[in-house]
Design a protein around this motif. Structure first.
Motif, mmCIF file in Angstrom:
data_model
loop_
_atom_site.group_PDB
_atom_site.id
_atom_site.type_symbol
_atom_site.label_atom_id
_atom_site.label_comp_id
_atom_site.label_asym_id
_atom_site.label_seq_id
_atom_site.Cartn_x
_atom_site.Cartn_y
_atom_site.Cartn_z
ATOM 1 N N VAL A 60 0.843 -1.195 0.000
ATOM 2 C CA VAL A 60 0.000 0.000 0.000
ATOM 3 C C VAL A 60 0.876 1.242 0.000
ATOM 4 O O VAL A 60 1.817 1.357 0.792
ATOM 5 N N ASP A 61 0.594 2.164 -0.903
ATOM 6 C CA ASP A 61 1.274 3.456 -0.922
ATOM 7 C C ASP A 61 0.372 4.459 -0.202
ATOM 8 O O ASP A 61 -0.667 4.848 -0.714
ATOM 9 N N LEU A 229 -1.254 5.573 8.274
ATOM 10 C CA LEU A 229 -1.723 4.294 8.799
ATOM 11 C C LEU A 229 -3.215 4.117 8.545
ATOM 12 O O LEU A 229 -3.659 3.028 8.160
ATOM 13 N N GLU A 230 -3.987 5.186 8.732
ATOM 14 C CA GLU A 230 -5.419 5.092 8.488
ATOM 15 C C GLU A 230 -5.715 4.847 7.016
ATOM 16 O O GLU A 230 -6.633 4.094 6.675
ATOM 17 N N ILE A 231 -4.949 5.490 6.126
ATOM 18 C CA ILE A 231 -5.105 5.228 4.690
ATOM 19 C C ILE A 231 -4.760 3.775 4.389
ATOM 20 O O ILE A 231 -5.477 3.080 3.657
ATOM 21 N N MET A 291 -5.170 5.348 -3.112
ATOM 22 C CA MET A 291 -6.594 5.688 -3.127
ATOM 23 C C MET A 291 -7.223 5.494 -4.499
ATOM 24 O O MET A 291 -8.429 5.282 -4.614
ATOM 25 N N PHE A 292 -6.430 5.567 -5.591
ATOM 26 C CA PHE A 292 -6.972 5.348 -6.923
ATOM 27 C C PHE A 292 -6.837 3.883 -7.337
ATOM 28 O O PHE A 292 -7.778 3.288 -7.849
ATOM 29 N N LEU A 293 -5.666 3.305 -7.118
ATOM 30 C CA LEU A 293 -5.472 1.908 -7.521
ATOM 31 C C LEU A 293 -6.384 0.969 -6.750
ATOM 32 O O LEU A 293 -6.632 -0.154 -7.182
ATOM 33 N N ASN A 294 -6.919 1.420 -5.612
ATOM 34 C CA ASN A 294 -7.806 0.561 -4.837
ATOM 35 C C ASN A 294 -9.136 0.307 -5.539
ATOM 36 O O ASN A 294 -9.860 -0.614 -5.193
ATOM 37 N N VAL A 295 -9.482 1.152 -6.521
ATOM 38 C CA VAL A 295 -10.715 0.913 -7.271
ATOM 39 C C VAL A 295 -10.463 -0.001 -8.463
ATOM 40 O O VAL A 295 -11.370 -0.249 -9.251
ATOM 41 N N GLN A 457 -8.425 13.080 1.221
ATOM 42 C CA GLN A 457 -7.577 11.927 0.899
ATOM 43 C C GLN A 457 -7.398 11.002 2.106
ATOM 44 O O GLN A 457 -6.754 9.960 2.003
ATOM 45 N N VAL A 458 -7.938 11.409 3.259
ATOM 46 C CA VAL A 458 -7.736 10.677 4.513
ATOM 47 C C VAL A 458 -9.083 10.142 4.986
ATOM 48 O O VAL A 458 -10.105 10.818 4.817
ATOM 49 N N PRO A 459 -9.126 8.934 5.575
ATOM 50 C CA PRO A 459 -10.401 8.421 6.109
ATOM 51 C C PRO A 459 -11.034 9.428 7.062
ATOM 52 O O PRO A 459 -10.385 9.890 8.005
#
Length: 791
Positions: A60-61, A229-231, A291-295, A457-459
């Motif tokens: 994860v980045d 860490l939250e991301i 956040m983008f590659l997760n989709v 960009q953060v939860p």
């Protein structure tokens, strides 16, 4: 024409002229599975095993700056500051709040907490209100502001007053009302970059909970490491949710409409295998989830499921016509396969368009999407016929059973026939209305303003954002902003001109509205001058030398050839923050003119975001506008038809401008996530258009009204188009469960765009292609008549 509506059309023949040319014969890749099923099956198993190892390699980045990573001078300055002044990227901000914060018992507990936090393995220093000192007396080192033994009664009240009035901590580490304090805990950079971060943050949280138990004080964690860490946690959690939901949605819809487990596996199996293969390939290629590659999981699902359903429906229709399974899947591949190849090609173009972004993160997303699209295309073309051969038996029994129980699909066919008949009844009128509607929505879309906030960009359901909001409210800012001062050759840290430059920059920084909590070497210099009456360089150097290294490295580089003046700004939209940055930069021009040898640059993640986000979003949006024309030309070229090119423009633009209008209506601007969602959705939404145009072209006859072919093609491809659009929306809407605001926006906006694309396909494409086709024929006849008249 009435006859064509009342009578269900027979599926088009694979030998229809031109049906293969739009994909240059690439659809014949699928025939390999029919000739060598054992070889393709074994190869798939080997690749799945390799993909499993690739999945294990995916990391994860969680970098907050990755979105703005580029080759620009501003970002290089930011990276230089991060390297030479390793502080903000590694600080855990502990926000402690309570009305009884400065009571005797609370202070004792807080001091114990500060002591215990420093003992946690992986930390390297701490700054708190207990770091403050009394004014120096003579040549002796100043005593701590808080004595070892806290006084009681009136003496304690006097101590509290001194604490509230202390220039070092007031408004910086302690709020004006004395109800909130900030503790800055520096972590080892190696910990932040490793998997140990979760354990260290957990230990910090446990220590806080234990030490502050029973005090009535609340404590929240923020800062870049906590946000990272939250991301990281959100990305890993979301990946599980997306995989599970994507599988469930695809399988459920396949079972409901295919009414056979075998067809469910044929329809849903290739997309699931495509997900495994694509994610495994991304792991081997060292892509990192962000956040983008997760989709990427739902995107692979929707790209491949659409075409998998089209092929499965086509084969199913042929089985119902009495063909054997080999012939059914062969014919389906030759008829529907070209459109499948072209839909993947247009989706690939959408990802290629992202390569023009200046953001490395968005370019990486485009690269990963391109890889995943190619893998998904091969997986669908090869695996649908393979699974059909392996799983289907007793075709004649199946045909007899299903013909009597195909109610759901019959309803969809009748609905499609009704829509088509309505749309072709007045094609010119409906085409003109579509032009006006799309034009009006386009004007609204053009007025959308770029938006960017770091918090997006953060939860936002975790503690980091909540803690940052409290810092914004009580200490006037949680996000760091810095001014880098680099010395010219021959100038040292304690040179009079250097100290004067630092003082002037610090003063300009403090005067800037919207900036608070300004710290630098000048802070120490002022304190010595005001409290000890000492402004000589020797005393300043003495105090710098006795300060711990983790503290001095925040403001002075290790080589002592550069310093940092650091402040804080609230987490505002980039449009609101940019005037603050520009005003500060303009104010510093006077210092630059006065001291021309010194390089002075405003930097920090907030400054980079404020300067670059609007420009980057506008460039992405321009790229999307150019993509409309480019993809329309590409589709027209593939079909070798100007009519197809022109007909695909309005239905392609409609979902984008409608989605943009929705953003405008709810008060949202164009964010990174929304532009990327619209860019990708445009490519995916063209799937319905391409499949319809492919079938319409096969059904078209020179001696018939084009409306007849439109109706036939709509009845043939309409039901799977509707079902696959629902699957597309379901596959993307799952992202609303994410804790990441940008991902939620991406998900619901993409799902909305998918449904808008379906509406455009049914209500705009049908009349437009009918009108343009009739017009082209009239022009062709007129030209032919003119030529005959001339001869």
């Amino acid at each position: 024409m009435e006859t064509s509506r009342s009578k269900q059309p027979r599926p088009g023949s694979p030998r229809t002229s031109g049906s293969q040319s739009i994909a240059l014969g690439l659809e014949r890749i699928g025939l390999i599975s029919l000739r060598f099923p054992l070889l393709v099956g074994l190869t798939t198993i080997v690749l799945l095993i390799a993909a499993g190892f690739g999945l294990a390699r995916i990391k994860v980045d969680d970098s907050l700056s990755q979105l703005f990573r580029s080759d620009t001078p501003e970002f290089k300055t930011f990276e230089e500051v991060t390297r030479r002044f390793p502080s903000n990227e590694y600080d855990v901000l502990i926000v402690v709040e309570g009305k009884n914060l400065l009571e005797h018992g609370s202070i004792e507990k807080l001091r114990d907490l500060v002591t215990d936090l420093q003992l946690i393995d992986g930390t390297r220093g701490i700054i708190s209100m207990f770091s403050a000192r009394q004014p120096p007396q003579g040549d002796a080192l100043p005593a701590p502001l808080f004595p070892d033994q806290l006084p009681a009664g009136a003496e304690y009240d006097q101590l509290v007053q001194r604490v509230k009035n202390n220039e070092i901590i007031r408004g910086k580490l302690l709020s004006e009302d004395g109800q909130l304090t900030l503790i800055v805990l520096a972590l080892d950079p190696a910990v932040v970059a490793s998997s140990r971060l979760r354990n260290v943050i957990g230990e910090i949280q446990k220590t806080i909970d234990d030490d502050l138990a029973g005090t009535g004080l609340t404590a929240r964690l923020s800062g870049v490491p906590v946000m990272q860490l939250e991301i990281r946690n959100a990305v890993e959690r979301d990946r599980l949710v997306y995989n599970a939901f994507g599988f469930a949605a695809g399988a459920l819809i396949a079972i409901l409409f295919f009414r056979r487990l075998a067809f469910m596996i044929i329809g849903a199996g290739p997309p699931l295998i495509a997900i495994m293969l694509a994610l495994g390939a991304l792991g081997w290629l060292d892509f990192r989830l962000n956040m983008f590659l997760n989709v990427m999981t739902p995107l692979i699902m929707v790209i491949s499921f659409s075409d998998s359903m089209q092929l499965t429906f086509a084969a199913r229709d042929r089985l119902l016509q009495g063909e054997g399974r080999f012939e059914a899947f062969r014919d389906a591949m030759l008829v529907v396969g070209p459109a499948c190849v072209l839909t993947h090609a247009t989706a690939a173009l959408s990802f290629i368009a992202l390569q023009f972004s200046e953001s490395e993160l968005i370019r990486t997303f485009g690269e990963a999407g391109l890889v995943a699209t190619l893998i998904a295309m091969f997986a669908v073309l090869l695996l649908v016929p393979l699974l059909g051969l392996l799983l289907l038996r007793n075709e004649s029994v199946f045909a007899a059973e299903v013909k009597a129980a195909d109610t759901a699909l019959d309803v969809l066919r009748r609905f499609c026939a009704w829509i088509a008949a309505k749309m072709v009844s007045h094609p010119g009128l409906y085409s003109l209305l579509a032009l006006f509607v799309v034009g009006g929505l386009g004007l609204i879309y053009a007025n959308l303003e770029p938006r960017y906030r770091l918090a997006d960009q953060v939860p936002d359901r975790e503690q980091a954002v909540a803690a940052s909001h409290r810092l914004d409210a009580k200490l006037n800012g949680a996000n760091p902003i810095d001014v880098l001062i680099e010395f010219p050759e021959g100038k040292s840290l304690y040179d009079p001109e250097t100290l004067e430059t630092i003082a002037e920059v610090h003063a300009s920084f403090e005067k800037q509205p919207g900036v608070a909590n300004v710290w630098s070497l000048e802070t120490l210099r002022r304190w010595l001058a005001e409290k000890a009456g000492k402004s000589d360089v020797a005393t300043l150097k003495q105090y710098v030398d006795i300060l711990p290294q983790y503290l001095t490295r925040r403001f002075i580089s290790a080589e002592q050839d550069a310093v940092l003046v650091s402040g804080r700004v609230p987490d505002l939209d980039a449009g609101q923050l940019l005037p603050v940055i520009e005003s500060l930069d303009k104010a510093l021009d006077q210092v630059r003119m006065k001291h021309p040898g010194y390089k002075i640059a405003v930097t920090g993640l907030s400054a980079i975001a404020a300067r670059n986000s609007a420009l980057m979003i506008k460039k992405l949006n321009r790229g999307l506008t150019l993509e409309f024309l480019f993809v329309a030309a590409f589709v027209g070229l593939a079909f070798r038809s100007v009519v197809v090119m022109l007909a695909s423009i309005l239905p392609g633009i409609f979902p984008v401008v409608l989605s943009g209008t929705l953003l405008w209506l709810i008060g949202e601007g164009l964010q990174f996530a929304s532009v990327v969602a619209l860019t990708v959705s445009f490519g995916l939404g063209l799937s319905a258009t391409i499949h319809f145009l492919n079938r319409w072209r096969q059904e078209e006859r020179p001696d018939q009204d084009p409306a007849i072919a439109v109706e036939r093609a709509t009845v043939l491809v309409g039901p799977p188009l509707i079902l696959t659009s629902v699957v597309l929306a379901c596959g993307l809407i799952v992202t609303v469960f994410s804790d990441l605001p940008s991902l939620r926006l991406f998900g619901w906006l993409s799902a909305f765009a998918m449904l808008a694309a379906l509406a455009a396909d049914l209500l705009i494409l049908r009349p437009t292609v009918t009108f343009l086709s009739r017009l082209a024929r009239q022009m062709s006849r007129a030209r032919l008549h003119l030529l005959e008249h001339e001869h």
